[in-house]
Design a protein around this motif. Structure first.
Motif, PDB file in Angstrom:
ATOM      1  N   THR A 126       3.209  11.466 -12.246  1.00  0.00           N
ATOM      2  CA  THR A 126       2.859  10.511 -12.906  1.00  0.00           C
ATOM      3  C   THR A 126       2.847  11.120 -14.672  1.00  0.00           C
ATOM      4  O   THR A 126       2.102  10.689 -15.591  1.00  0.00           O
ATOM      5  N   ASN A 127       2.558  12.705 -14.742  1.00  0.00           N
ATOM      6  CA  ASN A 127       1.802  13.227 -15.992  1.00  0.00           C
ATOM      7  C   ASN A 127       3.010  13.027 -16.439  1.00  0.00           C
ATOM      8  O   ASN A 127       2.607  13.668 -18.177  1.00  0.00           O
ATOM      9  N   SER A 128       4.207  12.116 -16.467  1.00  0.00           N
ATOM     10  CA  SER A 128       5.317  12.314 -17.419  1.00  0.00           C
ATOM     11  C   SER A 128       5.095  10.722 -17.674  1.00  0.00           C
ATOM     12  O   SER A 128       5.953  10.768 -19.109  1.00  0.00           O
ATOM     13  N   TRP A 129       4.552   9.952 -17.860  1.00  0.00           N
ATOM     14  CA  TRP A 129       4.240   8.668 -18.210  1.00  0.00           C
ATOM     15  C   TRP A 129       3.726   8.593 -19.266  1.00  0.00           C
ATOM     16  O   TRP A 129       4.022   7.666 -19.963  1.00  0.00           O
ATOM     17  N   PRO A 130       2.532   9.783 -19.784  1.00  0.00           N
ATOM     18  CA  PRO A 130       2.255   9.361 -21.190  1.00  0.00           C
ATOM     19  C   PRO A 130       3.160   9.359 -21.794  1.00  0.00           C
ATOM     20  O   PRO A 130       3.036   9.187 -23.403  1.00  0.00           O
ATOM     21  N   ILE A 131       4.521  10.749 -21.693  1.00  0.00           N
ATOM     22  CA  ILE A 131       5.165  11.278 -21.867  1.00  0.00           C
ATOM     23  C   ILE A 131       6.560  10.399 -22.485  1.00  0.00           C
ATOM     24  O   ILE A 131       7.064   9.874 -24.256  1.00  0.00           O
ATOM     25  N   ASP A 132       6.376   9.150 -21.898  1.00  0.00           N
ATOM     26  CA  ASP A 132       7.540   8.122 -22.023  1.00  0.00           C
ATOM     27  C   ASP A 132       7.562   7.048 -22.997  1.00  0.00           C
ATOM     28  O   ASP A 132       8.111   6.676 -23.340  1.00  0.00           O
ATOM     29  N   ILE A 133       6.047   6.862 -23.384  1.00  0.00           N
ATOM     30  CA  ILE A 133       5.999   5.667 -24.306  1.00  0.00           C
ATOM     31  C   ILE A 133       5.832   6.371 -25.805  1.00  0.00           C
ATOM     32  O   ILE A 133       5.019   6.179 -26.340  1.00  0.00           O
ATOM     33  N   LEU A 134       5.739   7.846 -25.481  1.00  0.00           N
ATOM     34  CA  LEU A 134       5.533   8.446 -27.331  1.00  0.00           C
ATOM     35  C   LEU A 134       6.548   8.404 -28.447  1.00  0.00           C
ATOM     36  O   LEU A 134       7.416   7.757 -28.227  1.00  0.00           O
ATOM     37  N   GLN A 135       5.723   7.918 -29.589  1.00  0.00           N
ATOM     38  CA  GLN A 135       6.391   7.322 -30.859  1.00  0.00           C
ATOM     39  C   GLN A 135       6.542   8.600 -31.602  1.00  0.00           C
ATOM     40  O   GLN A 135       6.187   9.079 -31.870  1.00  0.00           O
ATOM     41  N   PRO A 136       7.400   8.613 -32.623  1.00  0.00           N
ATOM     42  CA  PRO A 136       6.989   9.486 -33.556  1.00  0.00           C
ATOM     43  C   PRO A 136       5.878   9.615 -34.482  1.00  0.00           C
ATOM     44  O   PRO A 136       6.139   8.558 -34.757  1.00  0.00           O
ATOM     45  N   GLY A 137       5.469   9.972 -34.968  1.00  0.00           N
ATOM     46  CA  GLY A 137       4.168  10.220 -35.240  1.00  0.00           C
ATOM     47  C   GLY A 137       3.280  11.003 -34.563  1.00  0.00           C
ATOM     48  O   GLY A 137       2.532  10.732 -34.302  1.00  0.00           O
ATOM     49  N   ASP A 138       3.424  10.333 -33.034  1.00  0.00           N
ATOM     50  CA  ASP A 138       2.522  10.472 -32.361  1.00  0.00           C
ATOM     51  C   ASP A 138       2.134  11.969 -31.550  1.00  0.00           C
ATOM     52  O   ASP A 138       3.153  12.525 -30.900  1.00  0.00           O
ATOM     53  N   VAL A 139       0.401  11.600 -30.785  1.00  0.00           N
ATOM     54  CA  VAL A 139       0.062  13.143 -30.794  1.00  0.00           C
ATOM     55  C   VAL A 139      -0.299  12.757 -29.167  1.00  0.00           C
ATOM     56  O   VAL A 139      -1.266  12.059 -29.068  1.00  0.00           O
ATOM     57  N   TYR A 140      -0.096  13.516 -27.973  1.00  0.00           N
ATOM     58  CA  TYR A 140      -0.671  13.222 -26.505  1.00  0.00           C
ATOM     59  C   TYR A 140      -1.881  13.879 -26.177  1.00  0.00           C
ATOM     60  O   TYR A 140      -1.413  15.229 -26.822  1.00  0.00           O
ATOM     61  N   VAL A 141      -2.322  13.301 -26.571  1.00  0.00           N
ATOM     62  CA  VAL A 141      -4.324  13.606 -26.267  1.00  0.00           C
ATOM     63  C   VAL A 141      -4.185  13.373 -25.191  1.00  0.00           C
ATOM     64  O   VAL A 141      -4.904  12.554 -24.142  1.00  0.00           O
ATOM     65  N   ALA A 142      -4.731  14.274 -23.909  1.00  0.00           N
ATOM     66  CA  ALA A 142      -5.452  14.947 -22.663  1.00  0.00           C
ATOM     67  C   ALA A 142      -6.698  15.244 -22.038  1.00  0.00           C
ATOM     68  O   ALA A 142      -6.637  16.577 -23.078  1.00  0.00           O
ATOM     69  N   ASP A 143      -7.115  14.788 -21.324  1.00  0.00           N
ATOM     70  CA  ASP A 143      -9.053  14.769 -20.969  1.00  0.00           C
ATOM     71  C   ASP A 143      -8.370  15.701 -19.517  1.00  0.00           C
ATOM     72  O   ASP A 143      -8.155  15.051 -18.577  1.00  0.00           O
ATOM     73  N   GLY A 155       5.183  21.827 -18.795  1.00  0.00           N
ATOM     74  CA  GLY A 155       5.345  23.140 -19.006  1.00  0.00           C
ATOM     75  C   GLY A 155       6.710  22.977 -19.516  1.00  0.00           C
ATOM     76  O   GLY A 155       6.803  21.874 -21.055  1.00  0.00           O
ATOM     77  N   ASP A 156       7.953  24.275 -20.751  1.00  0.00           N
ATOM     78  CA  ASP A 156       8.452  23.644 -21.335  1.00  0.00           C
ATOM     79  C   ASP A 156       9.833  22.669 -21.139  1.00  0.00           C
ATOM     80  O   ASP A 156       9.754  22.156 -22.309  1.00  0.00           O
ATOM     81  N   ASN A 157      10.007  22.211 -20.025  1.00  0.00           N
ATOM     82  CA  ASN A 157      10.351  21.335 -19.905  1.00  0.00           C
ATOM     83  C   ASN A 157      10.193  19.172 -20.121  1.00  0.00           C
ATOM     84  O   ASN A 157      10.596  18.700 -21.011  1.00  0.00           O
ATOM     85  N   LEU A 158       9.036  19.362 -19.675  1.00  0.00           N
ATOM     86  CA  LEU A 158       7.794  18.468 -20.414  1.00  0.00           C
ATOM     87  C   LEU A 158       7.814  18.823 -21.934  1.00  0.00           C
ATOM     88  O   LEU A 158       7.749  17.425 -22.724  1.00  0.00           O
ATOM     89  N   GLY A 159       7.361  19.573 -22.402  1.00  0.00           N
ATOM     90  CA  GLY A 159       7.668  19.817 -23.679  1.00  0.00           C
ATOM     91  C   GLY A 159       8.725  19.661 -24.429  1.00  0.00           C
ATOM     92  O   GLY A 159       8.508  19.033 -25.427  1.00  0.00           O
ATOM     93  N   ASN A 160       9.540  20.050 -24.135  1.00  0.00           N
ATOM     94  CA  ASN A 160      10.728  19.053 -25.208  1.00  0.00           C
ATOM     95  C   ASN A 160      10.929  18.499 -25.041  1.00  0.00           C
ATOM     96  O   ASN A 160      11.263  17.314 -26.315  1.00  0.00           O
ATOM     97  N   SER A 161      10.843  17.224 -23.971  1.00  0.00           N
ATOM     98  CA  SER A 161      11.020  15.589 -23.760  1.00  0.00           C
ATOM     99  C   SER A 161       9.503  15.046 -25.139  1.00  0.00           C
ATOM    100  O   SER A 161       9.852  14.491 -26.052  1.00  0.00           O
ATOM    101  N   ILE A 162       8.276  15.526 -24.717  1.00  0.00           N
ATOM    102  CA  ILE A 162       7.022  15.385 -25.894  1.00  0.00           C
ATOM    103  C   ILE A 162       7.446  15.773 -27.364  1.00  0.00           C
ATOM    104  O   ILE A 162       7.909  14.742 -28.328  1.00  0.00           O
ATOM    105  N   TYR A 163       8.588  16.875 -27.869  1.00  0.00           N
ATOM    106  CA  TYR A 163       8.168  16.997 -28.954  1.00  0.00           C
ATOM    107  C   TYR A 163       9.819  16.068 -29.287  1.00  0.00           C
ATOM    108  O   TYR A 163       9.919  15.557 -31.010  1.00  0.00           O
ATOM    109  N   SER A 164      10.904  15.843 -28.203  1.00  0.00           N
ATOM    110  CA  SER A 164      12.197  15.055 -29.034  1.00  0.00           C
ATOM    111  C   SER A 164      11.945  13.068 -29.357  1.00  0.00           C
ATOM    112  O   SER A 164      12.389  12.861 -29.714  1.00  0.00           O
ATOM    113  N   ARG A 165      10.705  12.718 -28.849  1.00  0.00           N
ATOM    114  CA  ARG A 165       9.812  11.627 -28.699  1.00  0.00           C
ATOM    115  C   ARG A 165       9.095  11.385 -29.878  1.00  0.00           C
ATOM    116  O   ARG A 165       9.099  10.349 -30.734  1.00  0.00           O
ATOM    117  N   SER A 166       8.393  12.954 -30.017  1.00  0.00           N
ATOM    118  CA  SER A 166       7.239  12.702 -31.339  1.00  0.00           C
ATOM    119  C   SER A 166       7.071  12.823 -32.463  1.00  0.00           C
ATOM    120  O   SER A 166       7.193  13.005 -33.459  1.00  0.00           O
TER     121      SER A 166
END
Length: 310
Positions: A126-143, A155-166
């Motif tokens: 489920t830690n991939s769910w916030p990443i799936d909704i990111l838009q360009p210019g978004d910053v993923y902030v988590a507690d 890790g670096d796989n999800l990191g690549n996904s985050i940057y590709s989206r945001s």
């Protein structure tokens, strides 16, 4: 009789809402949280602060941003003592929030079931769910409640996904793994409380785009974040434009004051207190002949100064 039926219907609806507690906040809820924002919004309800303001915000110091918010009564918007992958690179963006908690099996089962209702990915964590909704210019902030070992949200796989989206990075009150791999993602940056080689374990996602706590700060979805090596400031969307120009004018005043002090034209006490009419006129003349490019338009500056007793 009609009134009785209406009450029964209302109770049933309330029960359904309670049972079907969302993982991702509804657009209506986000709009209610950010009701003071009067501009454009994303389909998910978050304020859509302009890219131009985000770009200008990058040049604002942490102290200037913090000072403007304090003056407006927002005293809990700063968090410091981060580990930053690229400390000399600033980041601004529109916040997407996520809340993590220590694992509780029955609650995690409910979250996963609700994730199906919300058409969220069922493969992977489920830690991939916030990443799936990111838009360009978004910053993923988590507690991530400060968990380091077994608390690595990406890790670096999800990191690549985050940057590709945001085209941005992350701010985690928690940790990451494979920092070496994350450092290889050009343009990606992260503000974290630690790193560890372990995988995420015994923790669970509970909400997306709901209010969260990040250390000393209260953060809402749609806030704008200013992140630098000196800390992070989370700015309510309805305040960010005023904050930017206020901080820009403060920087111009400081530049003018420092120059005049070096020239010994005024005494320190004159610059450090409310300015006389002579100094005000000198400042306006200095601004009108500013040798570089002003950070704001001349109209923005004139409109701002009309309303200020500086």
């Amino acid at each position: 009789m009609i009134k009785k039926l209406w009450l029964i219907s209302a109770c049933i609806c309330a029960s359904m809402v309670s049972y079907g507690q969302r993982v991702g906040s509804s657009p209506e809820y986000i709009k209610a949280l950010t009701a003071e924002w009067k501009g454009e919004r994303f389909p998910d309800g978050r304020p859509k602060v302009s890219d131009a303001i985000l770009k200008r915000l990058k040049n604002i110091s942490i102290e200037e941003a913090w000072g403007v918010l304090r003056n407006k009564g927002y005293n809990n918007q700063y968090e410091g003592e981060w580990q930053v992958i690229w400390p000399d690179s600033a980041m601004t963006g529109r916040v997407v929030t996520a809340q993590y908690m220590p694992l509780r099996p029955d609650l995690q089962a409910q979250v996963k079931e609700q994730g199906k209702v919300e058409a969220r990915a069922q493969q992977g964590g489920t830690n991939s769910w916030p990443i799936d909704i990111l838009q360009p210019g978004d910053v993923y902030v988590a507690d991530g409640y400060g968990k380091i070992a077994d608390g690595t949200l990406i890790g670096d796989n999800l990191g690549n996904s985050i940057y590709s989206r945001s085209k941005r990075g992350v701010i985690f009150y928690g940790s990451v793994r494979d920092q070496e791999g994350l450092e290889e993602i050009k343009g990606f940056n992260a503000w974290i409380k630690g790193q560890d080689p372990s995988y995420i374990k015994d923790m669970m996602l509970t909400t997306i785009n709901a209010p969260i706590r990040v250390g000393r700060a209260t953060v809402l979805p749609g806030d704008v974040v200013l992140a630098k090596k000196y800390g992070t400031v989370f700015i309510p969307a309805h305040l960010v434009e005023n904050l930017v120009i206020t901080a820009e004018v403060t920087a111009l005043r400081d530049e003018f004051g420092h120059q005049r002090l070096r020239e010994k034209k005024y005494l320190a006490g004159q610059i450090d207190s409310e300015w006389t009419e002579e100094i005000k006129k000198d400042f306006l003349n200095w601004v009108n002949n500013y040798p570089g490019k002003l950070p704001m338009t001349k109209k923005e500056l004139d409109d701002y100064l009309k309303e200020r007793n500086y």
